[in-house]
Write an enzyme that holds these catalytic residues in place. Structure first.
Site, PDB file in Angstrom:
ATOM      1  CD  GLU A 277      14.525  -1.551  -2.310  1.00 24.45           C
ATOM      2  OE1 GLU A 277      14.576  -0.324  -2.515  1.00 24.45           O
ATOM      3  OE2 GLU A 277      14.249  -2.376  -3.193  1.00 24.45           O
TER       4      GLU A 277
ATOM      5  CD  GLU B 216      12.558  -3.857 -14.572  1.00 25.23           C
ATOM      6  OE1 GLU B 216      12.801  -4.470 -13.515  1.00 25.23           O
ATOM      7  OE2 GLU B 216      13.118  -4.127 -15.654  1.00 25.23           O
TER       8      GLU B 216
ATOM      9  CD  GLU C 159      16.326  -2.137 -12.653  1.00 25.41           C
ATOM     10  OE1 GLU C 159      17.447  -1.615 -12.564  1.00 25.41           O
ATOM     11  OE2 GLU C 159      16.147  -3.333 -12.930  1.00 25.41           O
TER      12      GLU C 159
END
Length: 335
Positions: free
Chosen positions: A200, A275, A288
């Site tokens: 990512e 998070e 996450e």
């Protein structure tokens, strides 16, 4: 309400759970290994059961030994604390099968959020902002380079089952992407037994902000503000503070609402943490979800006045949250 709870943990968090349970009039059972025979949590609890030798893999994380202690003491519920079996879907399922309540989220939520690829897909479907990236299976390092070029450097190469900085590499060019993918996959396999890796966009100079959520079994979910855990060493948090000096009320509300949307998407019940990584322009992206109580939970308790362990126990006993989002007021500063 439960009459007796077993705490499947040790040390500070076990003492913490015992204090809240005692305040609620609930008896507690401690478990201990050879190393913890004289530990504080053992003397604080109403009962204590020896579960094996000092190494955790022969005591605290052996599901059968915890189940034996439950059967021996007649505990109606288990609080897992953090670490050890706290995010172990098999443990939650074993308790469910035995008719014992897990003071935590349902096992499908643990499973869904425990995998970074699956959790990101669920987040995207729930309308949660996610970092641009590639979630499919990556065949080899050459394909990883091509994907990295398409996303645009710098990129972050991450293990799907990773955590604590393991199985994580940042690449600023083709060479680093090639080498990072290979190293990341090897480390992921050795550390987690799962070599799946995704790529990512790397957000430069980010803040690491987490939102505390709390849900019940009646479909109610609230967010309890944020904790700023941007000060880290080797991807491990060093300082947590709440509220964040960086976040404004509008960003807090937007992040909180997205965290709640994600929790509702997996029927989340109990305390959990979503998070996010936050850019300099206050754009934010889902990282996450931790499906357990976190070490740093007292930072949130300090500014909300809520006892999160008590709330977890009440939710596990089937109670509705006694407050709505508009009732939550953040007061002061905590670190």
């Amino acid at each position: 309400m439960f009459k007796k709870i077993l705490i499947a943990n040790r040390g500070e968090i076990a003492c913490r759970v015992i204090k809240s349970a005692r305040k609620m009039g609930i008896k507690t059972v401690a478990v201990y290994s050879d190393a913890d025979r004289n530990a504080l949590h053992v003397s604080m609890a109403d009962e204590a059961v020896h579960i094996g030798p000092a190494p955790a893999n022969q005591s605290y994380i052996v599901i059968d030994k915890i189940m034996e202690a439950i059967a021996k003491t007649g505990a109606q519920a288990v609080h897992p604390g953090y670490g050890f079996l706290s995010e172990n879907m098999n443990f939650a399922a074993a308790l469910e099968k035995a008719g014992v309540v897990f003071v935590g989220p349902p096992s499908p939520a643990i499973e869904a959020m425990g995998d970074k690829i699956t959790s990101k897909k669920i987040a995207m479907e729930a309308g949660v902002s996610t970092v641009p990236g590639y979630m499919g299976l990556i065949a080899d390092a050459d394909e990883a380079v091509k994907i990295s070029q398409q996303i645009g450097y710098p990129v972050m190469i991450k293990a799907s089952a990773g955590g604590g900085g393991k199985g994580l590499r940042v690449a600023f060019n083709d060479k680093e992407a090639f080498e990072g993918f290979t190293a990341c996959r090897t480390e992921a396999l050795n550390s987690f037994g799962d070599d799946r890796v995704f790529i990512e966009k790397f957000v430069e100079g980010p803040r690491h902000i987490e939102i505390q959520v709390l849900g019940d079994s009646h479909g109610n979910v609230v967010y309890l503000g944020e904790r700023d855990c941007s000060i880290q060493r080797r991807h491990q948090k060093v300082i947590e503070e709440a509220p964040s000096p960086f976040i404004d009320p509008a960003t807090r509300k937007a992040m909180g609402e997205q965290a709640v949307a994600l929790a509702k998407a997996v029927n989340y019940q109990s305390a959990g943490t979503v998070e996010f990584v936050v850019g300099k322009d206050k754009s934010f992206y889902f990282l996450e979800m931790n499906t357990r109580l976190q070490v740093e939970h007292p930072v949130t308790e300090g500014i909300t006045g809520l006892d999160l362990v008590e709330q977890m126990i009440r939710v596990a006993a089937g109670e509705k949250l006694a407050f709505k989002q508009e009732d939550i007021k953040l007061d002061g500063w905590s670190m």
